[in-house]
Design a protein around this motif. Sequence first.
Motif, PDB file in Angstrom:
ATOM      1  N   SER A  12       0.804  -1.479  -0.017  1.00 32.71           N
ATOM      2  CA  SER A  12       0.073   0.037  -0.049  1.00 32.71           C
ATOM      3  C   SER A  12       0.716   1.187  -0.035  1.00 32.71           C
ATOM      4  O   SER A  12       1.695   1.427   1.000  1.00 32.71           O
ATOM      5  CB  SER A  12      -0.816  -0.073   1.404  1.00 32.71           C
ATOM      6  N   PHE A  14      -0.127   4.155   0.579  1.00 35.96           N
ATOM      7  CA  PHE A  14      -0.582   4.967   1.563  1.00 35.96           C
ATOM      8  C   PHE A  14       0.162   4.722   2.820  1.00 35.96           C
ATOM      9  O   PHE A  14       0.367   5.662   3.617  1.00 35.96           O
ATOM     10  CB  PHE A  14      -2.161   5.019   2.030  1.00 35.96           C
ATOM     11  N   ARG A  17       4.319   6.050   2.295  1.00 33.67           N
ATOM     12  CA  ARG A  17       4.435   7.500   2.388  1.00 33.67           C
ATOM     13  C   ARG A  17       4.685   7.787   4.079  1.00 33.67           C
ATOM     14  O   ARG A  17       5.523   8.887   4.297  1.00 33.67           O
ATOM     15  CB  ARG A  17       3.283   8.253   1.912  1.00 33.67           C
ATOM     16  N   TRP A  36      -5.504  -9.154   5.013  1.00 33.41           N
ATOM     17  CA  TRP A  36      -6.989  -9.086   4.402  1.00 33.41           C
ATOM     18  C   TRP A  36      -7.542 -10.427   4.371  1.00 33.41           C
ATOM     19  O   TRP A  36      -8.767 -10.527   4.467  1.00 33.41           O
ATOM     20  CB  TRP A  36      -6.959  -8.312   3.171  1.00 33.41           C
ATOM     21  N   LYS A  40     -10.241  -7.844   8.925  1.00 27.41           N
ATOM     22  CA  LYS A  40      -9.871  -6.884   9.672  1.00 27.41           C
ATOM     23  C   LYS A  40      -9.344  -7.103  11.156  1.00 27.41           C
ATOM     24  O   LYS A  40     -10.350  -7.645  11.888  1.00 27.41           O
ATOM     25  CB  LYS A  40     -10.629  -5.491   9.491  1.00 27.41           C
ATOM     26  N   LYS A  52     -11.881   2.575   9.155  1.00 26.41           N
ATOM     27  CA  LYS A  52     -11.316   1.208   9.288  1.00 26.41           C
ATOM     28  C   LYS A  52     -10.222   0.875   8.054  1.00 26.41           C
ATOM     29  O   LYS A  52     -10.268  -0.294   7.445  1.00 26.41           O
ATOM     30  CB  LYS A  52     -12.606  -0.044   9.089  1.00 26.41           C
ATOM     31  N   LYS A  53      -9.506   1.723   7.865  1.00 32.16           N
ATOM     32  CA  LYS A  53      -8.659   1.694   6.807  1.00 32.16           C
ATOM     33  C   LYS A  53      -7.228   1.959   7.367  1.00 32.16           C
ATOM     34  O   LYS A  53      -6.852   2.236   8.368  1.00 32.16           O
ATOM     35  CB  LYS A  53      -8.810   2.572   5.690  1.00 32.16           C
ATOM     36  N   ILE A  54      -6.201   1.228   6.666  1.00 29.43           N
ATOM     37  CA  ILE A  54      -4.780   1.509   6.781  1.00 29.43           C
ATOM     38  C   ILE A  54      -4.184   2.428   5.751  1.00 29.43           C
ATOM     39  O   ILE A  54      -4.864   2.886   4.792  1.00 29.43           O
ATOM     40  CB  ILE A  54      -4.060   0.099   6.883  1.00 29.43           C
ATOM     41  N   PRO A  55      -3.309   3.505   6.124  1.00 26.64           N
ATOM     42  CA  PRO A  55      -2.500   3.103   7.671  1.00 26.64           C
ATOM     43  C   PRO A  55      -3.044   3.912   8.736  1.00 26.64           C
ATOM     44  O   PRO A  55      -3.756   4.822   8.624  1.00 26.64           O
ATOM     45  CB  PRO A  55      -1.247   4.085   7.184  1.00 26.64           C
ATOM     46  N   GLU A  66      -5.705   8.221   8.508  1.00 23.38           N
ATOM     47  CA  GLU A  66      -5.821   9.063   7.153  1.00 23.38           C
ATOM     48  C   GLU A  66      -4.181   9.513   7.055  1.00 23.38           C
ATOM     49  O   GLU A  66      -3.786  10.217   7.803  1.00 23.38           O
ATOM     50  CB  GLU A  66      -6.710  10.218   7.328  1.00 23.38           C
ATOM     51  N   SER A  67      -3.770   9.053   5.918  1.00 26.57           N
ATOM     52  CA  SER A  67      -2.166   8.992   5.389  1.00 26.57           C
ATOM     53  C   SER A  67      -1.733  10.554   5.706  1.00 26.57           C
ATOM     54  O   SER A  67      -0.690  10.899   6.275  1.00 26.57           O
ATOM     55  CB  SER A  67      -2.067   8.497   4.464  1.00 26.57           C
ATOM     56  N   ASP A 105      -4.321  12.965  -4.413  1.00 29.73           N
ATOM     57  CA  ASP A 105      -4.800  11.777  -4.060  1.00 29.73           C
ATOM     58  C   ASP A 105      -6.409  11.599  -4.601  1.00 29.73           C
ATOM     59  O   ASP A 105      -6.811  10.618  -5.067  1.00 29.73           O
ATOM     60  CB  ASP A 105      -4.958  11.937  -2.413  1.00 29.73           C
ATOM     61  N   LEU A 224     -12.772  -4.700  -2.497  1.00 35.69           N
ATOM     62  CA  LEU A 224     -12.659  -3.691  -1.602  1.00 35.69           C
ATOM     63  C   LEU A 224     -13.334  -2.430  -2.221  1.00 35.69           C
ATOM     64  O   LEU A 224     -13.196  -2.229  -3.288  1.00 35.69           O
ATOM     65  CB  LEU A 224     -11.264  -3.337  -1.211  1.00 35.69           C
ATOM     66  N   GLU A 225     -13.575  -1.515  -1.661  1.00 35.55           N
ATOM     67  CA  GLU A 225     -14.164  -0.013  -1.885  1.00 35.55           C
ATOM     68  C   GLU A 225     -12.876   0.658  -2.427  1.00 35.55           C
ATOM     69  O   GLU A 225     -11.985   0.742  -1.771  1.00 35.55           O
ATOM     70  CB  GLU A 225     -14.678   0.683  -0.401  1.00 35.55           C
ATOM     71  N   ASN A 227     -10.921   3.700  -2.961  1.00 36.93           N
ATOM     72  CA  ASN A 227     -10.441   4.706  -2.158  1.00 36.93           C
ATOM     73  C   ASN A 227     -11.136   6.184  -2.555  1.00 36.93           C
ATOM     74  O   ASN A 227     -10.797   7.071  -3.099  1.00 36.93           O
ATOM     75  CB  ASN A 227      -9.032   5.177  -2.010  1.00 36.93           C
TER      76      ASN A 227
HETATM   77  N1  LIG Z   1      -7.634   8.037   2.476  1.00 39.17           N
HETATM   78  C1  LIG Z   1      -6.951   7.050   2.962  1.00 39.17           C
HETATM   79  C2  LIG Z   1      -6.860   5.924   2.017  1.00 39.17           C
HETATM   80  C3  LIG Z   1      -6.171   4.598   2.733  1.00 39.17           C
HETATM   81  C4  LIG Z   1      -6.619   3.264   1.884  1.00 39.17           C
HETATM   82  O1  LIG Z   1      -7.432   3.478   1.100  1.00 39.17           O
HETATM   83  N2  LIG Z   1      -6.028   2.235   2.683  1.00 39.17           N
HETATM   84  C5  LIG Z   1      -6.700   1.015   1.994  1.00 39.17           C
HETATM   85  C6  LIG Z   1      -5.658   0.013   1.544  1.00 39.17           C
HETATM   86  S1  LIG Z   1      -4.464   0.965   0.393  1.00 39.17           S
HETATM   87  C7  LIG Z   1      -7.605   0.106   3.003  1.00 39.17           C
HETATM   88  O2  LIG Z   1      -7.415   0.118   3.964  1.00 39.17           O
HETATM   89  N3  LIG Z   1      -8.288  -0.554   2.599  1.00 39.17           N
HETATM   90  C8  LIG Z   1      -9.483  -1.491   3.261  1.00 39.17           C
HETATM   91  C9  LIG Z   1     -10.734  -1.062   2.893  1.00 39.17           C
HETATM   92  O3  LIG Z   1     -11.149  -0.229   1.863  1.00 39.17           O
HETATM   93  O4  LIG Z   1     -11.626  -1.705   3.345  1.00 39.17           O
HETATM   94  C10 LIG Z   1      -5.617   7.399   3.393  1.00 39.17           C
HETATM   95  O5  LIG Z   1      -4.993   8.405   2.978  1.00 39.17           O
HETATM   96  O6  LIG Z   1      -5.081   6.952   4.664  1.00 39.17           O
END
Ligand SMILES: N[C@@H](CCC(=O)N[C@@H](CS)C(=O)NCC(=O)O)C(=O)O
Length: 229
Positions: A12, A14, A17, A36, A40, A52-55, A66-67, A105, A224-225, A227
Amino acid sequence: MAKLKIIVSAASFFCTRIEWALKLKGLEYELTFEDWDKGKSELLLKSNPVHKKIPVLLDDGVAIAESKVILEYIDEKWKGGDFYPLLPQDPYERAQARFWAQFADDKCAYSTWRGWHAEDALEKEKAMEAALESFAYLEKQIEGKKFFAGDKIGHLDLVAGWIPRWLGVMEETGGMKIFDAERFPSLREWGENFMDIPLIKDCVPPRDVLVDHFFRGLSHLRSLEPNKP
Ligand SMILES: N[C@@H](CCC(=O)N[C@@H](CS)C(=O)NCC(=O)O)C(=O)O
């Protein structure tokens, strides 16, 4: 000082960085990987219950999600003295760096992701057109400069830092073509300058590993959704 932790997943940008920022600041950290395939983790759900997203950065008992927010947190917490600055001091320059990072982004990364994700040819085409239009704005921003931040890398360079490695991998695995060196000569040169920095290069997954990951993970990643900005 308690060790910093980042909740990440393999491949990833994100997450990468954040690693770049911590390395530039000279801070030590640990990585905690999300798998994954197993769903989660409790830690992720507890640390970033909204998206619920990384990082996610874990700093001595607090979680920051939120990165780009994490990048700003890192820059504000470890500033002055010998700490490497990520955002410029001047308020206007800071606003510009934030604006273009958001743009990179919301427009460049998102339309690329949309194109990669699309199974319908027309949808892919539309996403590629949107990506081309967005990358043209970034090309204008970097024209005549070594890095977005000037002579040294900064906030926007880290946010756009996925372009030199991940974009080509996404093009190859997603069956699309966006980046053309003739159309984007300054961005290409910037990408080479960026990847020439040992600290940057050392954190980037090898191309074949990324390709393999994107191919293997294709079905799962597609579920996955995207971004969405
Ligand atoms: N806007 C978020 C985007 C982060 C993102 O899209 N992470 C993805 C992995 S690259 C994630 O956690 N996906 C899991 C999901 O969508 O359920 C950021 O900048 O941190």
